[in-house]
Design a protein around this motif. Structure first.
Motif, PDB file in Angstrom:
ATOM      1  N   THR A  53       5.775  30.127  66.900  1.00 45.08           N
ATOM      2  CA  THR A  53       5.971  30.261  68.339  1.00 45.08           C
ATOM      3  C   THR A  53       4.646  30.585  68.994  1.00 45.08           C
ATOM      4  O   THR A  53       3.883  31.416  68.495  1.00 45.08           O
ATOM      5  CB  THR A  53       6.988  31.366  68.650  1.00 45.08           C
TER       6      THR A  53
ATOM      7  N   HIS B 154       8.328  26.502  68.998  1.00 39.76           N
ATOM      8  CA  HIS B 154       8.758  27.097  70.266  1.00 39.76           C
ATOM      9  C   HIS B 154       7.525  27.426  71.089  1.00 39.76           C
ATOM     10  O   HIS B 154       6.572  28.036  70.588  1.00 39.76           O
ATOM     11  CB  HIS B 154       9.570  28.367  69.976  1.00 39.76           C
TER      12      HIS B 154
ATOM     13  N   ARG C 242      10.956  23.583  71.308  1.00 40.43           N
ATOM     14  CA  ARG C 242      11.768  24.326  72.271  1.00 40.43           C
ATOM     15  C   ARG C 242      10.825  24.948  73.294  1.00 40.43           C
ATOM     16  O   ARG C 242       9.830  25.598  72.931  1.00 40.43           O
ATOM     17  CB  ARG C 242      12.554  25.423  71.548  1.00 40.43           C
TER      18      ARG C 242
ATOM     19  N   SER D  82      10.407  27.371  76.719  1.00 38.92           N
ATOM     20  CA  SER D  82      11.009  28.401  77.565  1.00 38.92           C
ATOM     21  C   SER D  82       9.993  28.864  78.590  1.00 38.92           C
ATOM     22  O   SER D  82       8.816  29.061  78.263  1.00 38.92           O
ATOM     23  CB  SER D  82      11.463  29.598  76.724  1.00 38.92           C
TER      24      SER D  82
END
Length: 255
Positions: free
Chosen positions: A3, A49, A87, A89
């Protein structure tokens, strides 16, 4: 799981001096489903991520799927990373909000108005831009509430684009003035905030907003706890990597 966390690019358009390096960094990233591109493959960073913790844009508005043309290259690159399986965000900041209409409904990305929480590699992680940590700045908190309220949202949808552009720039300048304080004081407030969250059971607290790149590890309840302020993409070009439960604060290109 790999991440990456970053914040505070404050993108303004094609003339923005930090935009080129940010785009180079995004070109350096790959999702696990992405195609290797020639000689770049060996140096690319593969991730699962990407978390953008606010103030990615110095202002933001979208209307009927139209965005400011100067933002299109970086938004297109984010969309390409998502297609590669990353992903993505976004936490809203004090300069960029009302992101859901475009980034969630059109691009399928996650948007968090303030706090985001994940469990990764056994770690309970709290992420936010961090502009509400200072609860004593009531003038800014009132401005924040107004800018996210129904009247501001209606104005965003109805004002002519030229006027909306000027209003967005003005609100950005207002927000900067009302949150202007020493980085040391703000970092101290954030440090106290992180300690309180550690007492609530979080293993890591990750914040933007103060434009200071810092990573600190403390021991609490018999566990190591990590507090990070992410820096920015104006003077630091910094990002945080979480890989197999280990945090490292890095710069791009590496210094």
């Amino acid at each position: 799981m790999k991440t990456i966390f970053l914040s505070d690019a404050h993108l303004q358009g094609p003339g923005y001096e930090g935009r080129e390096n940010l785009m180079l960094f995004f070109e350096h990233l790959r999702g696990r489903g992405g195609e290797e591109k020639g000689g770049q493959a060996c140096s690319a960073l593969t991730l699962d991520h990407l978390v953008i913790a606010g103030d990615f844009f110095d202002f933001w508005f979208a209307r009927r799927h139209r965005i400011y043309p100067g933002f299109e290259p970086v938004v297109d690159r984010l969309a390409a990373l998502k297609r590669e399986g990353v992903r993505i965000s976004l936490c809203e900041g004090n300069h960029d909000f009302f992101l859901t209409d475009y980034f969630t409904r059109r691009l399928g990305m996650e948007v968090y108005p303030e706090w985001a929480e994940w469990c990764v590699d056994g770690l309970r992680i709290l992420v936010s831009h961090g502009d509400t940590v200072d609860q004593g700045n009531r003038r800014y908190l009132l401005l924040r509430r107004f800018l996210r309220g129904p009247l501001a949202r209606w104005l965003q949808k109805t004002l002519p684009l030229g006027l909306l552009w000027r209003a967005a720039r003005y609100s950005s300048q207002m927000s900067k003035k009302m949150t202007a304080e020493s980085r040391e004081r703000l970092a101290h407030l954030m440090d106290d905030f992180a300690l309180r969250k550690f007492a609530e059971g979080y293993d890591a607290v990750i914040l933007g907003h103060c434009h200071k790149a810092s990573l600190r590890v403390v021991s609490a309840d018999g566990r190591e706890k990590t507090f990070v302020t992410l820096g920015d993409w104006i003077t630091h070009d910094s990002y945080l990597l979480l890989d197999q439960g280990r945090f490292t604060l890095r710069r791009f290109p590496p210094r």
